[in-house]
Design a protein around this motif. Sequence first.
Motif, PDB file in Angstrom:
ATOM      1  N   ALA A 303      40.881 -66.034  61.147  1.00  0.00           N
ATOM      2  CA  ALA A 303      39.785 -65.723  60.213  1.00  0.00           C
ATOM      3  C   ALA A 303      39.293 -67.017  59.552  1.00  0.00           C
ATOM      4  O   ALA A 303      38.088 -67.188  59.306  1.00  0.00           O
ATOM      5  N   GLY A 350      42.284 -57.118  56.289  1.00  0.00           N
ATOM      6  CA  GLY A 350      41.981 -56.857  54.874  1.00  0.00           C
ATOM      7  C   GLY A 350      43.235 -56.665  54.045  1.00  0.00           C
ATOM      8  O   GLY A 350      43.177 -56.191  52.916  1.00  0.00           O
ATOM      9  N   THR A 352      45.946 -59.236  54.232  1.00  0.00           N
ATOM     10  CA  THR A 352      46.715 -60.485  54.233  1.00  0.00           C
ATOM     11  C   THR A 352      46.989 -60.917  52.784  1.00  0.00           C
ATOM     12  O   THR A 352      46.055 -61.090  51.995  1.00  0.00           O
ATOM     13  N   VAL A 398      48.797 -59.052  68.402  1.00  0.00           N
ATOM     14  CA  VAL A 398      48.998 -59.978  67.278  1.00  0.00           C
ATOM     15  C   VAL A 398      47.958 -61.101  67.327  1.00  0.00           C
ATOM     16  O   VAL A 398      47.403 -61.499  66.299  1.00  0.00           O
ATOM     17  N   ALA A 399      47.693 -61.609  68.520  1.00  0.00           N
ATOM     18  CA  ALA A 399      46.699 -62.670  68.643  1.00  0.00           C
ATOM     19  C   ALA A 399      45.299 -62.064  68.519  1.00  0.00           C
ATOM     20  O   ALA A 399      44.919 -61.199  69.305  1.00  0.00           O
ATOM     21  N   GLN A 407      33.845 -61.343  63.627  1.00  0.00           N
ATOM     22  CA  GLN A 407      33.684 -62.120  62.386  1.00  0.00           C
ATOM     23  C   GLN A 407      32.540 -63.122  62.528  1.00  0.00           C
ATOM     24  O   GLN A 407      31.734 -63.294  61.610  1.00  0.00           O
ATOM     25  N   LEU A 479      45.317 -72.463  68.452  1.00  0.00           N
ATOM     26  CA  LEU A 479      46.119 -71.424  67.779  1.00  0.00           C
ATOM     27  C   LEU A 479      46.460 -70.305  68.764  1.00  0.00           C
ATOM     28  O   LEU A 479      47.595 -69.830  68.835  1.00  0.00           O
ATOM     29  N   LYS A 480      45.437 -69.897  69.536  1.00  0.00           N
ATOM     30  CA  LYS A 480      45.645 -68.791  70.466  1.00  0.00           C
ATOM     31  C   LYS A 480      46.739 -69.134  71.463  1.00  0.00           C
ATOM     32  O   LYS A 480      47.637 -68.364  71.700  1.00  0.00           O
ATOM     33  N   GLU A 483      50.371 -69.503  69.820  1.00  0.00           N
ATOM     34  CA  GLU A 483      51.064 -68.342  69.261  1.00  0.00           C
ATOM     35  C   GLU A 483      51.617 -67.390  70.316  1.00  0.00           C
ATOM     36  O   GLU A 483      52.566 -66.671  70.046  1.00  0.00           O
TER      37      GLU A 483
HETATM   38  C1  AGP Z   1      45.506 -64.789  64.932  1.00  0.00           C
HETATM   39  O1  AGP Z   1      45.637 -64.811  66.294  1.00  0.00           O
HETATM   40  C2  AGP Z   1      46.676 -64.617  64.145  1.00  0.00           C
HETATM   41  N1  AGP Z   1      47.713 -63.884  64.632  1.00  0.00           N
HETATM   42  C3  AGP Z   1      46.584 -64.861  62.656  1.00  0.00           C
HETATM   43  O2  AGP Z   1      46.314 -66.209  62.516  1.00  0.00           O
HETATM   44  C4  AGP Z   1      45.578 -64.033  61.831  1.00  0.00           C
HETATM   45  O3  AGP Z   1      44.289 -64.380  62.169  1.00  0.00           O
HETATM   46  C5  AGP Z   1      45.856 -64.279  60.345  1.00  0.00           C
HETATM   47  O4  AGP Z   1      47.147 -63.848  60.034  1.00  0.00           O
HETATM   48  C6  AGP Z   1      44.850 -63.630  59.433  1.00  0.00           C
HETATM   49  O5  AGP Z   1      44.896 -62.240  59.519  1.00  0.00           O
HETATM   50  P1  AGP Z   1      43.740 -61.382  58.883  1.00  0.00           P
HETATM   51  O6  AGP Z   1      42.482 -61.731  59.581  1.00  0.00           O
HETATM   52  O7  AGP Z   1      44.171 -59.971  59.115  1.00  0.00           O
HETATM   53  O8  AGP Z   1      43.691 -61.730  57.431  1.00  0.00           O
END
Ligand code: AGP
Length: 600
Positions: A303, A350, A352, A398-399, A407, A479-480, A483
Amino acid sequence: MCGIVGYVGKGLAIPIVLDSLKRLEYRGYDSAGVAFCEGQSVFRERRAGKLIVLSEALKNRMISSGCAIGHTRWATHGAPNVYNAHPQNDTSSNIFVVHNGIIENFAELRDDLIDKGVVFSSQTDTEVIAQLLAIELLGKIHTYQNVVRAISTVIKKLRGSFALAILVKELDYIFAVKRSSPLIVGEKNGECFLASDIPAILPYTDKILHIKDDEIVVLCTGKIRVYDNNLKQRKLLFRKVNTKMQEIMLGSFESFMQKEIFEGAKATIDTVERLQHFDVCSQLDKTRFDGDFDLHIAACGTALHAGRIAKLLIEKYLRLPVDIDYASEFRYSYPILSDKSICIFISQSGETADTLASLDLAKSLGAYTIGITNVASSKLAGEVDVNIPTSAGVELAVASTKAYLAQLGAIYCLVVSIAKLLHKSLDLDINVLLEIVRQNGDMTYCRDWETLLPDLSELDSLFFVGRGVDYYLAMEGALKVKEISYIHCEAMPAGELKHGSLALITPQSYVVVLLTQAELMEKTINAIHEMQSRGAKIILITTKDVQIDVTHIIKLPAVPDAYSPFIAIRPMQELAYMLAKHNGYDPDKPRNLAKSVTVE
Ligand code: AGP
């Protein structure tokens, strides 16, 4: 950052709970457990490792219980072993608790209980809750009213976040309560369900109720009761959810990540089309854009990478300075905010924790807050002044892949709307964006990677290089890949190489270079030469017709530079996915990670 579920009804509870937990594994998969009522007793099974280990253990057990709770864990307090797996219980095994969240004052509560002679069998913060409930219920008959009162007393002692589901010996009820962690209940034909998230119970019911902070819920066959914090029962207004079953099913895909990569273009188009109707401009408070104001962006992970592109667009096209930071840094960096500030928070889930804490901080300092989030019922969506919804659908891997593209779609709409508000003309057109994504968004680059995989999968490090927007795309690519493939990846700005990072380049190095901006072409090509003269092998991802000798070129459609992010991210998402598969890793469940980071 765990998943909790519950079922009570005429059906067999354990298969339903295990099946529901499967769709919550994205929230954590360090261990899993269930507790169920049978006769007057409560029994428990739990295992370290993924849910499959627990499912195997329960496979041949005939459990007729119609009342059970379950948990899939992402470890916060205590190692991911069986003792710390949930459900956690009190010393007498009268009370069993599953918990999503974190109890911030657990150490002091625990010390206090130890002083009173309580012996703990785990390192978790959750056991404290079970032990506190046991003390509250000591000497009392186990009636649901007594349990509700005990829960009400105990939660007043807790600081932090929690969604709890609780079983108590002798009662065929599930008790639940939440604060700052998501919790929903559902109902169908007398069967009652409880979960951290809608996908868990969607195959069973689409009649959902969101539980508010500090409300206590009691579920039994045929009845759900919800009590407010004065223990007054409230009226229940269930709503029908829009999420479709196919959104949470794999279909013909091998994994959710693969499915979600393929859904990237749709996520963008759905988001942008919806926002055209939503009319972002009319949702913004015009008075906040009058006179002087300062702009800030905070988010985490993917994000934040989308946010970096927002910063670039706002600065380039609107000529307004934007401050951007990791939400985890933003909240501790003494940001200079006031009622003249406009803060944008981006989050797929929404929920985190760091993003929410940054939002709280911004609001307390009088800032105007804008959210970009994919989960309409999330805390972030509910608490910002204006939420700009993305329409990526459920993202389970997760990714994050399709949510990133959604976004970006929302960001472009927001930038265009701010321009309209400020009467600035702008060289960005949402209809052009839509056309580009419609025509090119579904292209796949799997073939390009196939031949490179054997070499890339052996690497200790993989570098991603770009300039400007290409650097921000490189960050997301790195990052992708890191992870889910566990290869060390680093994104480097092309111009910074000779200030240090070039020292890492050897004849064994592979570098993925992004080149989508005409104005930066020469500079990026220079960087390629610098790396090649140190022996590096270059994989160039470009929208341009470049005459350059590199190890491999991935030629993207020649879209106008302003829209390249929508096209250039896909090959890197595919690379990450293919590397994970090649090396035998589960792309949906990378080690040590979970999708929603609801703890600091
Ligand atoms: C992305 O591939 C991740 N696993 C991680 O960085 C994620 O984008 C981050 O934890 C933010 O999450 P959110 O968008 O739900 O706030």
